[in-house]
Design a protein around this motif. Structure first.
Motif, PDB file in Angstrom:
ATOM      1  N   LEU A  59       0.898  -1.151  -0.028  1.00 38.87           N
ATOM      2  CA  LEU A  59      -0.097  -0.127  -0.058  1.00 38.87           C
ATOM      3  C   LEU A  59       1.005   1.234  -0.053  1.00 38.87           C
ATOM      4  CD1 LEU A  59      -2.878   1.606   0.194  1.00 38.87           C
ATOM      5  CD2 LEU A  59      -2.470   1.330   2.918  1.00 38.87           C
ATOM      6  N   ALA A  60       0.506   2.235  -0.830  1.00 37.64           N
ATOM      7  CA  ALA A  60       1.232   3.578  -0.901  1.00 37.64           C
ATOM      8  C   ALA A  60       0.109   4.604  -0.855  1.00 37.64           C
ATOM      9  CB  ALA A  60       2.097   3.643  -1.895  1.00 37.64           C
ATOM     10  N   MET A  61       0.211   5.849  -0.702  1.00 40.17           N
ATOM     11  CA  MET A  61      -0.799   6.779  -0.895  1.00 40.17           C
ATOM     12  C   MET A  61      -0.080   8.062  -1.702  1.00 40.17           C
ATOM     13  SD  MET A  61      -3.701   6.953   0.569  1.00 40.17           S
ATOM     14  CE  MET A  61      -4.566   7.278   2.230  1.00 40.17           C
ATOM     15  N   PHE A  62      -1.071   8.365  -2.787  1.00 39.27           N
ATOM     16  CA  PHE A  62      -0.668   9.716  -3.368  1.00 39.27           C
ATOM     17  C   PHE A  62      -0.320  10.697  -2.501  1.00 39.27           C
ATOM     18  CE2 PHE A  62      -3.213   7.768  -6.789  1.00 39.27           C
ATOM     19  CZ  PHE A  62      -2.276   7.840  -7.996  1.00 39.27           C
ATOM     20  N   GLY A  63       0.826  11.350  -2.662  1.00 39.53           N
ATOM     21  CA  GLY A  63       1.279  12.611  -1.845  1.00 39.53           C
ATOM     22  C   GLY A  63       2.258  12.199  -0.768  1.00 39.53           C
ATOM     23  N   TYR A  64       2.535  10.845  -0.484  1.00 45.30           N
ATOM     24  CA  TYR A  64       3.446  10.369   0.590  1.00 45.30           C
ATOM     25  C   TYR A  64       4.618   9.901  -0.131  1.00 45.30           C
ATOM     26  CZ  TYR A  64      -0.146  10.552   4.049  1.00 45.30           C
ATOM     27  OH  TYR A  64      -1.201  11.093   5.024  1.00 45.30           O
ATOM     28  N   ASP A  65       5.873   9.962   0.466  1.00 44.68           N
ATOM     29  CA  ASP A  65       7.184   9.552  -0.130  1.00 44.68           C
ATOM     30  C   ASP A  65       6.894   7.860   0.094  1.00 44.68           C
ATOM     31  OD1 ASP A  65      10.298   8.647   0.489  1.00 44.68           O
ATOM     32  OD2 ASP A  65      10.245  10.535  -0.478  1.00 44.68           O
ATOM     33  N   ASP A  66       7.811   7.231  -1.009  1.00 42.73           N
ATOM     34  CA  ASP A  66       7.924   5.817  -0.942  1.00 42.73           C
ATOM     35  C   ASP A  66       8.224   5.025   0.187  1.00 42.73           C
ATOM     36  OD1 ASP A  66      10.363   6.050  -1.344  1.00 42.73           O
ATOM     37  OD2 ASP A  66      10.357   5.181  -3.457  1.00 42.73           O
ATOM     38  N   MET A  67       9.077   6.003   0.933  1.00 40.57           N
ATOM     39  CA  MET A  67       9.505   5.287   2.352  1.00 40.57           C
ATOM     40  C   MET A  67       8.164   4.770   3.329  1.00 40.57           C
ATOM     41  SD  MET A  67      11.246   8.210   4.457  1.00 40.57           S
ATOM     42  CE  MET A  67      10.336   8.870   5.942  1.00 40.57           C
ATOM     43  N   TYR A  68       7.191   5.394   2.964  1.00 37.83           N
ATOM     44  CA  TYR A  68       5.950   4.918   3.796  1.00 37.83           C
ATOM     45  C   TYR A  68       5.000   3.901   3.362  1.00 37.83           C
ATOM     46  CZ  TYR A  68       6.494   9.758   6.084  1.00 37.83           C
ATOM     47  OH  TYR A  68       7.167  10.601   6.658  1.00 37.83           O
ATOM     48  N   GLU A  84      -2.337  -0.389  12.126  1.00 40.15           N
ATOM     49  CA  GLU A  84      -1.987   0.940  12.957  1.00 40.15           C
ATOM     50  C   GLU A  84      -1.287   1.857  11.880  1.00 40.15           C
ATOM     51  OE1 GLU A  84       0.920  -0.352  16.161  1.00 40.15           O
ATOM     52  OE2 GLU A  84      -0.752  -0.990  17.299  1.00 40.15           O
ATOM     53  N   ARG A  85      -0.533   1.440  11.014  1.00 41.69           N
ATOM     54  CA  ARG A  85       0.189   2.381  10.205  1.00 41.69           C
ATOM     55  C   ARG A  85      -0.887   2.793   9.175  1.00 41.69           C
ATOM     56  NH1 ARG A  85       5.555   0.149   7.584  1.00 41.69           N
ATOM     57  NH2 ARG A  85       5.601   2.133   6.679  1.00 41.69           N
ATOM     58  N   ILE A  86      -1.816   2.113   8.634  1.00 47.47           N
ATOM     59  CA  ILE A  86      -3.163   2.308   7.690  1.00 47.47           C
ATOM     60  C   ILE A  86      -3.751   3.284   8.369  1.00 47.47           C
ATOM     61  CG2 ILE A  86      -5.296   1.469   7.073  1.00 47.47           C
ATOM     62  CD1 ILE A  86      -3.889  -1.172   6.212  1.00 47.47           C
ATOM     63  N   GLN A  87      -3.856   3.346   9.778  1.00 46.02           N
ATOM     64  CA  GLN A  87      -4.827   4.222  10.369  1.00 46.02           C
ATOM     65  C   GLN A  87      -3.924   5.677  10.559  1.00 46.02           C
ATOM     66  OE1 GLN A  87      -6.256   1.276  13.356  1.00 46.02           O
ATOM     67  NE2 GLN A  87      -8.050   2.705  13.237  1.00 46.02           N
ATOM     68  N   HIS A  88      -2.929   5.519  11.437  1.00 47.71           N
ATOM     69  CA  HIS A  88      -2.263   6.759  11.729  1.00 47.71           C
ATOM     70  C   HIS A  88      -1.204   7.411  10.903  1.00 47.71           C
ATOM     71  CE1 HIS A  88      -3.059   4.411  15.590  1.00 47.71           C
ATOM     72  NE2 HIS A  88      -3.390   5.678  15.828  1.00 47.71           N
ATOM     73  N   MET A  89      -0.711   6.688   9.690  1.00 50.28           N
ATOM     74  CA  MET A  89      -0.010   7.363   8.857  1.00 50.28           C
ATOM     75  C   MET A  89      -0.706   7.691   7.501  1.00 50.28           C
ATOM     76  SD  MET A  89       3.491   4.739   8.947  1.00 50.28           S
ATOM     77  CE  MET A  89       4.020   5.161   7.443  1.00 50.28           C
ATOM     78  N   PHE A  90      -1.689   6.774   7.387  1.00 51.76           N
ATOM     79  CA  PHE A  90      -2.528   7.118   5.950  1.00 51.76           C
ATOM     80  C   PHE A  90      -4.004   7.657   6.302  1.00 51.76           C
ATOM     81  CE2 PHE A  90      -0.068   3.748   4.011  1.00 51.76           C
ATOM     82  CZ  PHE A  90       0.998   4.442   3.474  1.00 51.76           C
ATOM     83  N   GLY A  91      -4.247   7.474   7.542  1.00 52.01           N
ATOM     84  CA  GLY A  91      -5.576   8.374   7.957  1.00 52.01           C
ATOM     85  C   GLY A  91      -6.837   7.417   7.468  1.00 52.01           C
ATOM     86  N   LEU A  92      -6.583   6.189   7.152  1.00 53.04           N
ATOM     87  CA  LEU A  92      -7.657   5.258   6.679  1.00 53.04           C
ATOM     88  C   LEU A  92      -8.378   4.893   7.845  1.00 53.04           C
ATOM     89  CD1 LEU A  92      -6.074   3.578   3.892  1.00 53.04           C
ATOM     90  CD2 LEU A  92      -7.404   5.293   3.558  1.00 53.04           C
ATOM     91  N   GLY A  93      -9.842   4.485   7.622  1.00 53.15           N
ATOM     92  CA  GLY A  93     -10.469   4.169   8.910  1.00 53.15           C
ATOM     93  C   GLY A  93     -10.380   2.621   8.833  1.00 53.15           C
TER      94      GLY A  93
END
Length: 123
Positions: A59-68, A84-93
């Motif tokens: 999983l990656a997100m538009f606007g985030y560096d590939d280290m995430y 935890e990373r999906i919720q806290h780093m990417f803001g997904l529910g």
């Protein structure tokens, strides 16, 4: 908001495509949708038709560096850490539904399906 969301799927070394996935679903369900899309729209039309045998989902997100980027595979990252990373780093529910962890994906999600192996299928 609808029940589906269009996301970007990268097949490293091959191509990028847009795929509709369920807006709210488990990680294994998303992987099944993406693998099926690759099988149906890419691998079956080859001179030697094949299907994905082993692949990892990232999983990656538009606007985030590939280290995430985060592998969504328990062999690489424990499920609890993935969520935890999906919720806290990417803001997904993410919530527990019917005993399974469901994530609410959005159109900023970018997935990479890293294909490790394929199997040939009869024509």
């Amino acid at each position: 908001a609808g029940t589906k969301v269009e996301v970007e799927l990268l097949i490293p070394g091959l191509c990028t495509m847009e795929v509709c996935i369920p807006r709210e679903s488990t990680i294994p369900t998303v992987k099944k949708f993406l693998v099926k899309h690759v099988n149906d729209n890419l691998l079956r039309h080859d001179e030697h038709p094949s299907e994905v045998a082993k692949a990892w989902l990232v999983l990656a997100m538009f606007g985030y560096d590939d280290m995430y980027d985060i592998p969504l595979e328990v062999e690489a990252v424990e499920l609890k850490v993935q969520l935890e990373r999906i919720q806290h780093m990417f803001g997904l529910g993410a919530r527990l539904k019917d005993g399974e962890h469901h994530v609410t994906w959005n159109e900023r999600c970018r997935f990479a399906l890293v294909i490790m192996s394929v199997i040939k299928i009869p024509k």
